[in-house]
Design a protein around this motif. Sequence first.
Motif, PDB file in Angstrom:
ATOM      1  N   LEU A  15       0.833  -1.201   0.000  1.00  0.00           N
ATOM      2  CA  LEU A  15       0.000   0.000   0.000  1.00  0.00           C
ATOM      3  C   LEU A  15       0.870   1.253   0.000  1.00  0.00           C
ATOM      4  CD1 LEU A  15      -2.879   1.198   0.210  1.00  0.00           C
ATOM      5  CD2 LEU A  15      -2.603   1.097   2.683  1.00  0.00           C
ATOM      6  N   VAL A  16       1.901   1.246   0.821  1.00  0.00           N
ATOM      7  CA  VAL A  16       2.817   2.385   0.886  1.00  0.00           C
ATOM      8  C   VAL A  16       3.529   2.559  -0.453  1.00  0.00           C
ATOM      9  CG1 VAL A  16       4.883   3.313   2.023  1.00  0.00           C
ATOM     10  CG2 VAL A  16       3.105   2.176   3.381  1.00  0.00           C
ATOM     11  N   GLN A  17       3.941   1.459  -1.065  1.00  0.00           N
ATOM     12  CA  GLN A  17       4.612   1.545  -2.366  1.00  0.00           C
ATOM     13  C   GLN A  17       3.669   2.121  -3.426  1.00  0.00           C
ATOM     14  OE1 GLN A  17       7.794   1.200  -3.067  1.00  0.00           O
ATOM     15  NE2 GLN A  17       7.369   1.776  -5.186  1.00  0.00           N
ATOM     16  N   SER A  18       2.419   1.696  -3.392  1.00  0.00           N
ATOM     17  CA  SER A  18       1.434   2.234  -4.336  1.00  0.00           C
ATOM     18  C   SER A  18       1.235   3.730  -4.115  1.00  0.00           C
ATOM     19  CB  SER A  18       0.092   1.510  -4.183  1.00  0.00           C
ATOM     20  OG  SER A  18       0.206   0.184  -4.594  1.00  0.00           O
ATOM     21  N   LEU A  19       1.212   4.147  -2.867  1.00  0.00           N
ATOM     22  CA  LEU A  19       1.076   5.567  -2.554  1.00  0.00           C
ATOM     23  C   LEU A  19       2.276   6.345  -3.076  1.00  0.00           C
ATOM     24  CD1 LEU A  19      -0.519   7.819  -1.163  1.00  0.00           C
ATOM     25  CD2 LEU A  19       0.688   7.252   0.954  1.00  0.00           C
ATOM     26  N   ARG A  20       3.486   5.793  -2.896  1.00  0.00           N
ATOM     27  CA  ARG A  20       4.692   6.451  -3.417  1.00  0.00           C
ATOM     28  C   ARG A  20       4.618   6.612  -4.933  1.00  0.00           C
ATOM     29  NH1 ARG A  20       8.313   2.882   0.293  1.00  0.00           N
ATOM     30  NH2 ARG A  20       8.592   4.293   2.038  1.00  0.00           N
ATOM     31  N   GLU A  21       4.205   5.545  -5.616  1.00  0.00           N
ATOM     32  CA  GLU A  21       4.126   5.587  -7.076  1.00  0.00           C
ATOM     33  C   GLU A  21       3.070   6.578  -7.552  1.00  0.00           C
ATOM     34  OE1 GLU A  21       3.517   1.494  -8.181  1.00  0.00           O
ATOM     35  OE2 GLU A  21       5.506   0.910  -7.447  1.00  0.00           O
ATOM     36  N   LEU A  22       1.929   6.594  -6.863  1.00  0.00           N
ATOM     37  CA  LEU A  22       0.873   7.532  -7.224  1.00  0.00           C
ATOM     38  C   LEU A  22       1.327   8.965  -7.003  1.00  0.00           C
ATOM     39  CD1 LEU A  22      -2.059   7.688  -8.212  1.00  0.00           C
ATOM     40  CD2 LEU A  22      -2.777   7.622  -5.816  1.00  0.00           C
ATOM     41  N   ALA A  23       2.004   9.204  -5.883  1.00  0.00           N
ATOM     42  CA  ALA A  23       2.519  10.544  -5.584  1.00  0.00           C
ATOM     43  C   ALA A  23       3.509  10.981  -6.662  1.00  0.00           C
ATOM     44  CB  ALA A  23       3.177  10.552  -4.205  1.00  0.00           C
ATOM     45  N   ALA A  24       4.406  10.089  -7.038  1.00  0.00           N
ATOM     46  CA  ALA A  24       5.403  10.419  -8.063  1.00  0.00           C
ATOM     47  C   ALA A  24       4.730  10.733  -9.395  1.00  0.00           C
ATOM     48  CB  ALA A  24       6.392   9.267  -8.219  1.00  0.00           C
ATOM     49  N   SER A  25       3.678   9.984  -9.728  1.00  0.00           N
ATOM     50  CA  SER A  25       3.001  10.220 -11.007  1.00  0.00           C
ATOM     51  C   SER A  25       2.287  11.566 -11.036  1.00  0.00           C
ATOM     52  CB  SER A  25       2.015   9.087 -11.310  1.00  0.00           C
ATOM     53  OG  SER A  25       0.872   9.170 -10.490  1.00  0.00           O
ATOM     54  N   HIS A  26       1.957  12.091  -9.851  1.00  0.00           N
ATOM     55  CA  HIS A  26       1.310  13.398  -9.755  1.00  0.00           C
ATOM     56  C   HIS A  26       2.293  14.513  -9.413  1.00  0.00           C
ATOM     57  CE1 HIS A  26      -2.591  11.072  -8.790  1.00  0.00           C
ATOM     58  NE2 HIS A  26      -2.602  11.438 -10.057  1.00  0.00           N
ATOM     59  N   GLY A  27       3.574  14.162  -9.286  1.00  0.00           N
ATOM     60  CA  GLY A  27       4.585  15.170  -8.970  1.00  0.00           C
ATOM     61  C   GLY A  27       4.458  15.717  -7.561  1.00  0.00           C
ATOM     62  N   ARG A  28       3.998  14.879  -6.636  1.00  0.00           N
ATOM     63  CA  ARG A  28       3.807  15.315  -5.246  1.00  0.00           C
ATOM     64  C   ARG A  28       4.606  14.437  -4.294  1.00  0.00           C
ATOM     65  NH1 ARG A  28      -2.394  16.638  -6.215  1.00  0.00           N
ATOM     66  NH2 ARG A  28      -2.753  14.445  -6.596  1.00  0.00           N
ATOM     67  N   SER A  29       4.785  14.935  -3.094  1.00  0.00           N
ATOM     68  CA  SER A  29       5.379  14.107  -2.044  1.00  0.00           C
ATOM     69  C   SER A  29       4.335  13.093  -1.590  1.00  0.00           C
ATOM     70  CB  SER A  29       5.798  14.980  -0.855  1.00  0.00           C
ATOM     71  OG  SER A  29       4.643  15.487  -0.190  1.00  0.00           O
ATOM     72  N   VAL A  30       4.806  12.072  -0.887  1.00  0.00           N
ATOM     73  CA  VAL A  30       3.886  11.063  -0.355  1.00  0.00           C
ATOM     74  C   VAL A  30       2.903  11.716   0.613  1.00  0.00           C
ATOM     75  CG1 VAL A  30       3.731   8.948   1.029  1.00  0.00           C
ATOM     76  CG2 VAL A  30       5.521   9.174  -0.693  1.00  0.00           C
ATOM     77  N   GLU A  31       3.389  12.638   1.438  1.00  0.00           N
ATOM     78  CA  GLU A  31       2.510  13.327   2.386  1.00  0.00           C
ATOM     79  C   GLU A  31       1.449  14.159   1.660  1.00  0.00           C
ATOM     80  OE1 GLU A  31       4.848  15.577   5.133  1.00  0.00           O
ATOM     81  OE2 GLU A  31       5.434  13.799   6.268  1.00  0.00           O
ATOM     82  N   ALA A  32       1.869  14.868   0.604  1.00  0.00           N
ATOM     83  CA  ALA A  32       0.912  15.686  -0.154  1.00  0.00           C
ATOM     84  C   ALA A  32      -0.125  14.795  -0.844  1.00  0.00           C
ATOM     85  CB  ALA A  32       1.647  16.535  -1.184  1.00  0.00           C
ATOM     86  N   GLU A  33       0.316  13.653  -1.351  1.00  0.00           N
ATOM     87  CA  GLU A  33      -0.621  12.724  -1.990  1.00  0.00           C
ATOM     88  C   GLU A  33      -1.614  12.185  -0.964  1.00  0.00           C
ATOM     89  OE1 GLU A  33      -2.240  10.977  -5.329  1.00  0.00           O
ATOM     90  OE2 GLU A  33      -0.559  12.357  -5.247  1.00  0.00           O
ATOM     91  N   HIS A  34      -1.112  11.855   0.210  1.00  0.00           N
ATOM     92  CA  HIS A  34      -1.963  11.361   1.295  1.00  0.00           C
ATOM     93  C   HIS A  34      -3.009  12.413   1.667  1.00  0.00           C
ATOM     94  CE1 HIS A  34      -2.104   9.464   5.613  1.00  0.00           C
ATOM     95  NE2 HIS A  34      -3.200   9.255   4.929  1.00  0.00           N
TER      96      HIS A  34
END
Length: 81
Positions: free
Chosen positions: A13-32
């Motif tokens: 789940l954390v890895q998916s969040l990291r990948e999603l954040a990267a695809s949106h150009g955001r930090s993991v915290e910002a994506e969260h």
Amino acid sequence: MANLLVRGLDDALVQSLRELAASHGRSVEAEHREILAQALFQPKKLSFTELLISMPDVGEDADFERLHDATDESEGPGVLD
């Protein structure tokens, strides 16, 4: 502004969040934060029943009569004719 610590997350789940954040150009915290905001602040979606109930009572039943189509035995023109 408050802080939120989420424990016990699955590594996948954390890895998916990291990948999603990267695809949106955001930090993991910002994506969260964005995921939480979308989940909690989006307007509530109506159920099909609620949607039907909310529709205004306008028009006559005849306005919504089904036109003859190819499955009709009336031999009249089809809907797309």
